[in-house]
Design an enzyme around this catalytic site. Sequence first.
Site, short mmCIF file in Angstrom:
data_model
loop_
_atom_site.label_atom_id
_atom_site.label_comp_id
_atom_site.label_asym_id
_atom_site.label_seq_id
_atom_site.Cartn_x
_atom_site.Cartn_y
_atom_site.Cartn_z
N ASP A 106 0.83 -1.21 0.00
CA ASP A 106 0.00 0.00 0.00
C ASP A 106 0.86 1.26 0.00
OD1 ASP A 106 -2.42 1.40 -0.03
OD2 ASP A 106 -2.58 1.42 2.16
N ASP B 141 2.79 2.80 7.88
CA ASP B 141 1.61 1.98 7.67
C ASP B 141 1.93 0.57 7.19
OD1 ASP B 141 -1.04 1.52 8.00
OD2 ASP B 141 -1.73 2.90 6.46
#
Length: 181
Positions: A43, A64
């Site tokens: 991502d 993240d």
Amino acid sequence: GADLGARLSDSFELIDPHLAAHIAHHLARGTAAAHHAGVFHRDLKPSNIIVSADPGLSVVKITDFGIAKMAEQEISDAFKDAENSLTGSQTAMGALPYMAPEMIESPKNASQPADIWAIGAILYRLLAGVPPYGSGLKAVPKIVEANIPPMPELFALKKQFAPLTDELWSIVVACLKKDPD
């Protein structure tokens, strides 16, 4: 710091090639370290990159890793939601311009090369001011087709950067090839 997506929205339309090279260098190093540890981020996008507040963005960090996989169901749900609304899933829609073709076509079979593709898409965004294939659901067929996007206009306007922009363009082209190998 702030995330790179916010800095691009608030402070920069596009980024000087030297600064783009600096950011790409740190993204490549961070991604290589993750891949060496067997981690596939899945991502990478500007909002998952934290940069320092200084104008030279001296600190660049990938964040993240907690999701480390965008679930196939979430992607599927985003497209179903998008049929009923213009926005769909915010997570999927935000990631979409930076998703490799294999992440769209077969997320279960995607692997570390998809992160490299995302670095190329981010680098293009830094240099051109827009994602390489646009954004939203209209980008999906263009991403899947994976034709190399047009060279950023800045390259023709600023000839003094030619040695660096030629190298950066070769990186973008290498990263955005459809074949993950």
